[in-house]
Design an enzyme around this catalytic site. Structure first.
Site, short mmCIF file in Angstrom:
data_model
loop_
_atom_site.label_atom_id
_atom_site.label_comp_id
_atom_site.label_asym_id
_atom_site.label_seq_id
_atom_site.Cartn_x
_atom_site.Cartn_y
_atom_site.Cartn_z
CE LYS A 52 48.82 37.56 43.02
NZ LYS A 52 48.65 37.84 41.59
CD GLN A 96 49.87 40.38 39.22
OE1 GLN A 96 50.10 39.44 39.98
NE2 GLN A 96 48.69 40.96 39.17
CG ASP A 119 46.46 33.43 37.81
OD1 ASP A 119 45.92 33.58 38.92
OD2 ASP A 119 47.18 34.29 37.27
#
Ligand code: NDP
Length: 281
Positions: A52, A96, A119
């Site tokens: 990422k 994460q 997200d």
């Protein structure tokens, strides 16, 4: 033999499109910023986070990765998120998952400011998706929709069967398909006679997390098969779909690796740039 949907190729194209938007934002003095927080040493998570970070930098974003030990307390993480919520360099904050077991995942997700929740996991964004309002959509289902669009695969009026009902993939996938006028059936671990249902699918999306659950004899001839699963069998990555038999029956199919996975990162960049644009305008 099915036509393979090349997620790597489409992800590259999507990232180039995003880079174009980033370049124009730079001209307005705005540099979209993403911060990714990783707790602990989970090998797959470390590799995702590095991917990422690399992709964000390549697209011209300001990217930071904060790696904390697994002994980090929940309150320390909440304080960090609070600080990042107020840090103007970052338009997107991603924690994460999975988190170490001593942390409450819900509390952490809820602490991220909804306008920085790239997200799309915060209840405000989940609610917006359900209500058809604008907000951030989780990257993996968003990536699936983008693949279908790039490949000009019609969704409206089609019978889509989604296997999996997680908050991260299955449920938002269903909402997006409904938004695009598909007729949607949702299956899960308690579904009876799964093959009977999957064989009715024009569009079959597997988000199960178990290798080779979907075989060729469960697929309607000519269907589009999207394999979201990422499983490791004898050290090798594979999806939820048995590619060898499924690709004999389907018209379109995504491989694993190289299908949905690369699109997830591309959509994270897109969401972050959208967050920066919302602030700039
Ligand atoms: P979850 O474990 O949260 O959900 C799995 C879903 O599959 C559940 O709803 C479960 O049902 C259902 N299920 C399990 N076994 C069966 C079965 N035998 N038949 C029918 N349904 C079943 O997983 P996620 O949604 O988070 O992820 C799914 C997969 O996608 C994983 O392999 C994950 O690694 C991958 N993934 C890939 C991403 C990418 O970028 N490509 C991103 C995110 C995830 P029930 O609800 O009843 O338990």
């Amino acid at each position: 033999m099915a036509q393979i949907i090349d997620g790597k190729k489409w992800s590259g194209i999507s990232r180039e499109e995003t880079k174009g938007v980033v370049d124009s934002l730079h001209k307005q003095g705005v540099r979209p910023g993403l911060v990714v927080i990783l707790i602990g040493e989970h090998p797959a998570s470390m590799s995702y986070v590095r991917g990422k970070d690399k992709a964000a930098t390549a697209a011209g974003l300001y990217s930071e990765m904060i790696h904390l030990p697994s002994s980090t307390t929940e309150s320390a993480l909440l304080q960090l998120i609070d600080r990042l919520n107020g840090d103007d360099r970052f338009h997107g904050i991603l924690v994460q998952l999975p988190l170490p077991s001593h942390m409450n995942e819900k509390a952490i997700i809820h602490a991220i400011a909804p306008h920085k929740d790239v997200d799309g996991f915060h209840p405000v964004n989940v609610g917006a998706l359900d209500l058809g309002l604008s907000g951030f959509v989780p990257c993996t289902p968003l990536g699936v929709m983008k693949l279908l669009t790039y490949e000009s695969i019609e969704v409206a009026g089609k019978h889509a069967v989604v296997i999996g009902r997680s908050n991260i993939v299955g449920k938002p996938m269903v909402q997006l398909l409904l938004r695009h006028n598909a007729t949607v059936t949702i299956c899960h671990s308690k579904t009876q006679d799964l093959p009977n249902i999957t064989r009715q699918a024009d569009l079959l999306i597997a988000a199960i997390g178990k290798p080779n659950v979907i075989t060729g004899n469960m697929i309607k001839p000519g269907a589009t098969v999207i394999d979201v699963g990422i499983n490791r069998v004898n050290g090798k990555l594979c999806g939820d779909v048995d590619f060898a038999s499924a690709s004999q029956v389907a018209q379109y199919i995504t491989p694993v690796p190289g299908g949905v996975g690369p699109m997830t990162i591309a959509m994270l960049l897109q969401n972050t740039v959208d967050a920066a644009m919302k602030l700039a305008h």
